[in-house]
Structures are given as structure tokens and as C-alpha cells.
Motif scaffolding. Sequence first.
Motif, PDB file in Angstrom:
ATOM      1  N   TYR A  15       4.432  -2.439 -15.062  1.00  0.00           N
ATOM      2  CA  TYR A  15       5.222  -2.042 -13.889  1.00  0.00           C
ATOM      3  C   TYR A  15       6.702  -2.326 -14.083  1.00  0.00           C
ATOM      4  N   LEU A  16       7.025  -3.361 -14.871  1.00  0.00           N
ATOM      5  CA  LEU A  16       8.426  -3.636 -15.185  1.00  0.00           C
ATOM      6  C   LEU A  16       9.017  -2.470 -15.968  1.00  0.00           C
ATOM      7  N   MET A  17       8.283  -1.976 -16.952  1.00  0.00           N
ATOM      8  CA  MET A  17       8.765  -0.842 -17.747  1.00  0.00           C
ATOM      9  C   MET A  17       8.945   0.398 -16.872  1.00  0.00           C
ATOM     10  N   TRP A  18       7.955   0.683 -16.020  1.00  0.00           N
ATOM     11  CA  TRP A  18       8.074   1.836 -15.126  1.00  0.00           C
ATOM     12  C   TRP A  18       9.256   1.672 -14.165  1.00  0.00           C
ATOM     13  N   ARG A 234      -8.832  -6.921 -16.697  1.00  0.00           N
ATOM     14  CA  ARG A 234      -8.742  -8.383 -16.754  1.00  0.00           C
ATOM     15  C   ARG A 234      -8.345  -9.037 -15.439  1.00  0.00           C
ATOM     16  N   THR A 235      -7.829  -8.272 -14.504  1.00  0.00           N
ATOM     17  CA  THR A 235      -7.354  -8.871 -13.262  1.00  0.00           C
ATOM     18  C   THR A 235      -7.934  -8.141 -12.066  1.00  0.00           C
ATOM     19  N   SER A 236      -7.761  -8.710 -10.894  1.00  0.00           N
ATOM     20  CA  SER A 236      -8.362  -8.147  -9.686  1.00  0.00           C
ATOM     21  C   SER A 236      -7.556  -6.951  -9.177  1.00  0.00           C
ATOM     22  N   LEU A 237      -8.214  -6.120  -8.373  1.00  0.00           N
ATOM     23  CA  LEU A 237      -7.532  -4.971  -7.775  1.00  0.00           C
ATOM     24  C   LEU A 237      -6.439  -5.433  -6.821  1.00  0.00           C
ATOM     25  N   THR A 238      -6.643  -6.575  -6.166  1.00  0.00           N
ATOM     26  CA  THR A 238      -5.618  -7.102  -5.254  1.00  0.00           C
ATOM     27  C   THR A 238      -4.344  -7.417  -6.018  1.00  0.00           C
ATOM     28  N   THR A 239      -4.486  -8.072  -7.165  1.00  0.00           N
ATOM     29  CA  THR A 239      -3.315  -8.399  -7.982  1.00  0.00           C
ATOM     30  C   THR A 239      -2.623  -7.135  -8.465  1.00  0.00           C
ATOM     31  N   LEU A 240      -3.406  -6.158  -8.930  1.00  0.00           N
ATOM     32  CA  LEU A 240      -2.818  -4.895  -9.385  1.00  0.00           C
ATOM     33  C   LEU A 240      -2.109  -4.187  -8.243  1.00  0.00           C
ATOM     34  N   GLY A 241      -2.703  -4.252  -7.045  1.00  0.00           N
ATOM     35  CA  GLY A 241      -2.080  -3.610  -5.891  1.00  0.00           C
ATOM     36  C   GLY A 241      -0.722  -4.211  -5.569  1.00  0.00           C
ATOM     37  N   LEU A 242      -0.618  -5.537  -5.676  1.00  0.00           N
ATOM     38  CA  LEU A 242       0.660  -6.200  -5.418  1.00  0.00           C
ATOM     39  C   LEU A 242       1.674  -5.894  -6.522  1.00  0.00           C
ATOM     40  N   LEU A 243       1.204  -5.902  -7.770  1.00  0.00           N
ATOM     41  CA  LEU A 243       2.106  -5.584  -8.881  1.00  0.00           C
ATOM     42  C   LEU A 243       2.637  -4.153  -8.786  1.00  0.00           C
ATOM     43  N   VAL A 276       7.702  -2.161   6.188  1.00  0.00           N
ATOM     44  CA  VAL A 276       6.854  -2.766   7.217  1.00  0.00           C
ATOM     45  C   VAL A 276       5.429  -2.231   7.084  1.00  0.00           C
ATOM     46  N   ALA A 277       5.309  -0.909   6.889  1.00  0.00           N
ATOM     47  CA  ALA A 277       3.984  -0.292   6.727  1.00  0.00           C
ATOM     48  C   ALA A 277       3.253  -0.875   5.520  1.00  0.00           C
ATOM     49  N   LEU A 278       3.980  -1.084   4.428  1.00  0.00           N
ATOM     50  CA  LEU A 278       3.365  -1.626   3.219  1.00  0.00           C
ATOM     51  C   LEU A 278       2.942  -3.083   3.400  1.00  0.00           C
ATOM     52  N   VAL A 279       3.730  -3.852   4.150  1.00  0.00           N
ATOM     53  CA  VAL A 279       3.363  -5.246   4.424  1.00  0.00           C
ATOM     54  C   VAL A 279       2.059  -5.290   5.223  1.00  0.00           C
ATOM     55  N   ILE A 280       1.977  -4.437   6.266  1.00  0.00           N
ATOM     56  CA  ILE A 280       0.749  -4.380   7.073  1.00  0.00           C
ATOM     57  C   ILE A 280      -0.434  -3.962   6.207  1.00  0.00           C
ATOM     58  N   PHE A 281      -0.226  -2.925   5.408  1.00  0.00           N
ATOM     59  CA  PHE A 281      -1.281  -2.396   4.549  1.00  0.00           C
ATOM     60  C   PHE A 281      -1.741  -3.438   3.534  1.00  0.00           C
ATOM     61  N   THR A 282      -0.792  -4.142   2.915  1.00  0.00           N
ATOM     62  CA  THR A 282      -1.120  -5.117   1.876  1.00  0.00           C
ATOM     63  C   THR A 282      -1.856  -6.321   2.443  1.00  0.00           C
TER      64      THR A 282
END
Length: 304
Positions: A15-18, A234-243, A276-282
Amino acid sequence: MPDQRKGFIYGFTAYLMWGLFPLYWRLLDRSGAIELLAHRVIWSLLTIAALVAVLRKFDQVKALLRQPRKRWALMGAALLISVNWGTYIWGVINGHVVETSLGYFITPLFAVFLGVVVLKERLRPAQWVALAIAFAAVLGLAIENGRPPWIAIILTFSWGFYGLVKKKADAGAIEGMAVESATVVPLAIAALVVLGAHGQSTVTHAGTGYFLLVLLTGPLTAVPLLFFGAAATRTSLTTLGLLNYIAPILQFICGVTLFHEHMSPMRWAGFGLVWVALVIFTFDGMRRHRTMALERAALATSAA
């Protein structure tokens, strides 16, 4: 090093590269979006072909091609990702980096919407609230600009449907991308031939350094995908979603601080609503994930 930590590092790197891609594409602003897209497709195919050879994935590619459902899905995905790439490149080299970031901020919410419309999934109340806020933000930005934010909308739709089609194709990252790249390479070659015939080809006339930068679009397309693939296992979907938010945040910062794109009060308000929408969603997703984990643990305990 534990797999979870490795997965986090791989995902963060992808995600850093993107997120820093705008800096790279701005170096290539002597060329038009169509020419750059054509070169990206061609050099991506060559990079992926080399990876297929090194990793000995010829059998997996052949297996994909023998399955009509997966083959046609990947061919459709190739067209969608080409639209996404072309729109993104055009937006960056024409000074719309902030709007491209908006597209990738909205994408997770659009993916949820597709789940409702296409996959008949049911949304929780918090997800409906997040979608409504995001819609209000896009409407406000459209009113402020006097037009819809087309770049963001095209990026959102193309990437959202690309993810849906890829999910249905259920193919590995490298072999899937090999089929996708091969699908659109004939169009890319045709585009370069037409541009050359009309004297509009720039890449081969701008010096060796510039040509090498264009050539690198292949590896720079493949490498973050490989990191992402390694992270996903190797990691959870939650972590990927935040990244996932790293890339649009960095793109937004590049647009505002480095490229000095204009941000009116209404535009800030629109982006604020999206955030705000993304905070609620996350947070809703994290709460749901935690609840499901506790339920699974309770079931396991009762079964024991």
C-alpha cells in the motif's frame, strides 16, 4: 519472524508503493495517458511472464485457460483494470491527484454496495449510515465542482467491479494477471502503432532515462501485487482492510502538499464526510469481527 508480522510488513509495503505512485507518474508527464497505459500493459506482461517462468506456473496458467468461466472472467477483469489504470494515469498527469484519492477512499464502501446489489448480502445499520454519508459527500462535491467527480467515480466503479469479477474467477495472483495482461496486450500494441503513425509517440524520443522509467512500470505494477498476495495469506482481513487506507491517504497528501491542488471549504467538507463514513464503516467491521471471534471461541469451548 511470525507470519502475522510478516503479513503486516508485506501489506504495508504494497500500500505504501501504491500510495506513492503519483510521484512516479508525474515523472512521465511528457507522455499521454493512452501511451503510458499501453506501455504499462506491455511491460507488465513481460514482467509477469518472467515470474511465471521463474516460479514454474505454466501449468496453472494453462489450467486457467482451459476453464471458460474463469478465462472469460479474467478477460473481463483485464478490461476493467485497464480502464482503472488509464483513468488513474490521466488523473495524475493532469493534476487531479486529490480526486484519484477520493476514488480509492470510496471503493471499500462501493464494494459493500456491490455485495448488496449483486451478491444479495444484507447490510447492518452502521453500513447503511456509512453509505448514505458517502453518497451525500459525493453529491456535495458534484455541486461544488459543477459536475460529478468523474475521475473518482470511474476509479471506484472500475476497481469495485474488478474485485467482484476477480472474486468470481478465483485465480492465483500471478497466473490470473498473466491472463489479464495477455488479453489487453494486442490493444496496447495497436495503440502504440497508431500513435507512432500519427507522430504522437513520445516514450522512445525522450531519452534513455525516460524510456527506462517507462520500462519500470512493469515491475512496479507486479511487485506490490506480489507483496499484497503474500500479505493476504499471512494476516487477517481486518488488518488488510485498515492498511487499505494507506494508499489514498498518501495520494491525498501528495496532491495537497506536493502538487498544491486547490482545496475549497466545500471540498474539505466533502472529504471530511467520506472520512466520517469510513470511520463508521471500519469500526463497525472491527466490532463485527470481534463479535464473531468471541462467538467462535464460545462454540469451541462448549464443544470441548
